[in-house]
Design a protein around this motif. Structure first.
Motif, PDB file in Angstrom:
ATOM      1  N   PRO A  25       0.811  -1.232   0.000  1.00 43.96           N
ATOM      2  CA  PRO A  25       0.000   0.000   0.000  1.00 43.96           C
ATOM      3  C   PRO A  25       0.838   1.274   0.000  1.00 43.96           C
ATOM      4  O   PRO A  25       0.463   2.257  -0.632  1.00 43.96           O
ATOM      5  CB  PRO A  25      -0.826  -0.125   1.285  1.00 43.96           C
ATOM      6  CG  PRO A  25      -0.928  -1.595   1.517  1.00 43.96           C
ATOM      7  CD  PRO A  25       0.389  -2.162   1.057  1.00 43.96           C
ATOM      8  N   ALA A  26       1.964   1.256   0.697  1.00 43.12           N
ATOM      9  CA  ALA A  26       2.820   2.442   0.738  1.00 43.12           C
ATOM     10  C   ALA A  26       3.378   2.747  -0.649  1.00 43.12           C
ATOM     11  O   ALA A  26       3.503   3.913  -1.041  1.00 43.12           O
ATOM     12  CB  ALA A  26       3.956   2.246   1.744  1.00 43.12           C
ATOM     13  N   THR A  27       3.698   1.697  -1.392  1.00 38.92           N
ATOM     14  CA  THR A  27       4.199   1.880  -2.759  1.00 38.92           C
ATOM     15  C   THR A  27       3.113   2.448  -3.652  1.00 38.92           C
ATOM     16  O   THR A  27       3.362   3.326  -4.485  1.00 38.92           O
ATOM     17  CB  THR A  27       4.700   0.543  -3.325  1.00 38.92           C
ATOM     18  OG1 THR A  27       5.747   0.034  -2.495  1.00 38.92           O
ATOM     19  CG2 THR A  27       5.222   0.722  -4.750  1.00 38.92           C
ATOM     20  N   VAL A  28       1.878   1.948  -3.488  1.00 32.19           N
ATOM     21  CA  VAL A  28       0.755   2.456  -4.276  1.00 32.19           C
ATOM     22  C   VAL A  28       0.564   3.942  -4.009  1.00 32.19           C
ATOM     23  O   VAL A  28       0.393   4.742  -4.935  1.00 32.19           O
ATOM     24  CB  VAL A  28      -0.541   1.685  -3.948  1.00 32.19           C
ATOM     25  CG1 VAL A  28      -1.726   2.300  -4.683  1.00 32.19           C
ATOM     26  CG2 VAL A  28      -0.389   0.220  -4.330  1.00 32.19           C
ATOM     27  N   ARG A  29       0.584   4.333  -2.725  1.00 31.05           N
ATOM     28  CA  ARG A  29       0.410   5.745  -2.383  1.00 31.05           C
ATOM     29  C   ARG A  29       1.530   6.587  -2.977  1.00 31.05           C
ATOM     30  O   ARG A  29       1.291   7.689  -3.485  1.00 31.05           O
ATOM     31  CB  ARG A  29       0.378   5.923  -0.862  1.00 31.05           C
ATOM     32  CG  ARG A  29      -0.907   5.478  -0.202  1.00 31.05           C
ATOM     33  CD  ARG A  29      -1.011   6.033   1.209  1.00 31.05           C
ATOM     34  NE  ARG A  29       0.079   5.615   2.060  1.00 31.05           N
ATOM     35  CZ  ARG A  29       0.057   4.521   2.815  1.00 31.05           C
ATOM     36  NH1 ARG A  29      -1.014   3.744   2.809  1.00 31.05           N
ATOM     37  NH2 ARG A  29       1.083   4.209   3.567  1.00 31.05           N
ATOM     38  N   ALA A  30       2.766   6.072  -2.925  1.00 28.93           N
ATOM     39  CA  ALA A  30       3.905   6.831  -3.446  1.00 28.93           C
ATOM     40  C   ALA A  30       3.787   7.015  -4.954  1.00 28.93           C
ATOM     41  O   ALA A  30       4.076   8.099  -5.486  1.00 28.93           O
ATOM     42  CB  ALA A  30       5.203   6.120  -3.096  1.00 28.93           C
ATOM     43  N   GLU A  31       3.356   5.963  -5.655  1.00 27.92           N
ATOM     44  CA  GLU A  31       3.220   6.057  -7.109  1.00 27.92           C
ATOM     45  C   GLU A  31       2.098   7.016  -7.497  1.00 27.92           C
ATOM     46  O   GLU A  31       2.226   7.791  -8.445  1.00 27.92           O
ATOM     47  CB  GLU A  31       2.957   4.665  -7.689  1.00 27.92           C
ATOM     48  CG  GLU A  31       4.155   3.725  -7.580  1.00 27.92           C
ATOM     49  CD  GLU A  31       3.836   2.322  -8.046  1.00 27.92           C
ATOM     50  OE1 GLU A  31       2.641   2.030  -8.236  1.00 27.92           O
ATOM     51  OE2 GLU A  31       4.773   1.524  -8.218  1.00 27.92           O
ATOM     52  N   LEU A  32       0.994   6.960  -6.738  1.00 30.13           N
ATOM     53  CA  LEU A  32      -0.108   7.874  -7.017  1.00 30.13           C
ATOM     54  C   LEU A  32       0.306   9.309  -6.720  1.00 30.13           C
ATOM     55  O   LEU A  32      -0.011  10.230  -7.480  1.00 30.13           O
ATOM     56  CB  LEU A  32      -1.331   7.499  -6.180  1.00 30.13           C
ATOM     57  CG  LEU A  32      -2.549   8.408  -6.318  1.00 30.13           C
ATOM     58  CD1 LEU A  32      -3.006   8.487  -7.773  1.00 30.13           C
ATOM     59  CD2 LEU A  32      -3.684   7.917  -5.432  1.00 30.13           C
ATOM     60  N   ALA A  33       1.022   9.520  -5.619  1.00 32.42           N
ATOM     61  CA  ALA A  33       1.489  10.865  -5.276  1.00 32.42           C
ATOM     62  C   ALA A  33       2.403  11.418  -6.365  1.00 32.42           C
ATOM     63  O   ALA A  33       2.339  12.603  -6.699  1.00 32.42           O
ATOM     64  CB  ALA A  33       2.225  10.837  -3.936  1.00 32.42           C
TER      65      ALA A  33
END
Length: 212
Positions: free
Chosen positions: A189-197
């Motif tokens: 999930p942290a990677t998903v948030r970072a990619e979306l950001a």
């Protein structure tokens, strides 16, 4: 003398609890949509997943596709607040830095991976696509008011309306690009948030060229 009759039955739900129920229904709906498709999903199934009746589902939403709207619109108020507090001379992406760093939702709700899957469904499900576009259509006036407040302009001024349209389009393009070019299955999930950001930062950098 007749004794007054006290109110019987369950106490009325608070607005906070109503919002929680709406979000629970939304999450259940999108899980079912992703798993078995929109056509195969019924109101009864959505209700069973949450522990409520189909009647309760329809009390909150007019259609099964509209059940997902809370996930799409969860961040509108937060985005408007950031726009209102955005200071002149500060890069637009930086106005959202605190939210990105803490992982708080801005655009697509509390679970980027789940909503990413939902956004991907909007490419093939016309009903979901309509709800997705309606969310941004409803968000635009809120963004225009925030930009007008920031600039000290009347709410009906044309310039904030144009700026809000540019900003809104950039947000939607970023979220769609991220969802349609990324498979979130099994991704941290942290990677998903970072990619979306990262996608949002790029979009806001473009949008900020037309905002002052």
């Amino acid at each position: 003398m007749t004794a007054s009759r006290g109110r019987t039955g369950r106490p009325p739900l608070t607005e906070e609890r109503r919002a929680e129920i709406r979000l629970e229904i939304a999450r259940a709906a999108v899980d079912l949509f992703v798993e078995q498709g929109v056509a195969a999903t019924t109101g009864e199934q959505i209700g069973q997943a949450v522990g409520v009746s189909a009647r309760t589902v329809w009390r909150y939403f007019p259609s099964k596709e509209s059940c997902v709207s809370p996930l799409f619109s969860a961040g509108i108020d937060a985005i408007a607040a950031c726009l209102r507090e955005w200071r002149p001379g500060r890069p637009l992406p930086d106005a959202f830095a605190a939210e990105w760093e803490t992982g708080r939702p801005l655009v697509v709700g509390p679970d980027p991976a789940t909503v990413g899957a939902l956004v991907r469904l909007t490419r093939t499900e016309p009903g979901l696509r309509a709800i997705w576009l309606q969310t941004y259509d409803e968000a635009e006036p809120a963004f225009a008011r925030a930009l007008a407040d920031r600039a000290g302009l009347p709410a009906d001024d044309f310039r904030p309306a144009v700026q809000a349209a540019m900003f809104n389009a950039a947000l939607r393009a970023a979220v769609e690009h991220h969802a349609w070019h990324t498979d979130d299955t099994g991704t941290d999930p942290a990677t998903v948030r970072a990619e979306l950001a990262k996608a949002l930062r790029s979009a806001l950098a473009v949008a900020s060229e037309g905002l002052t």
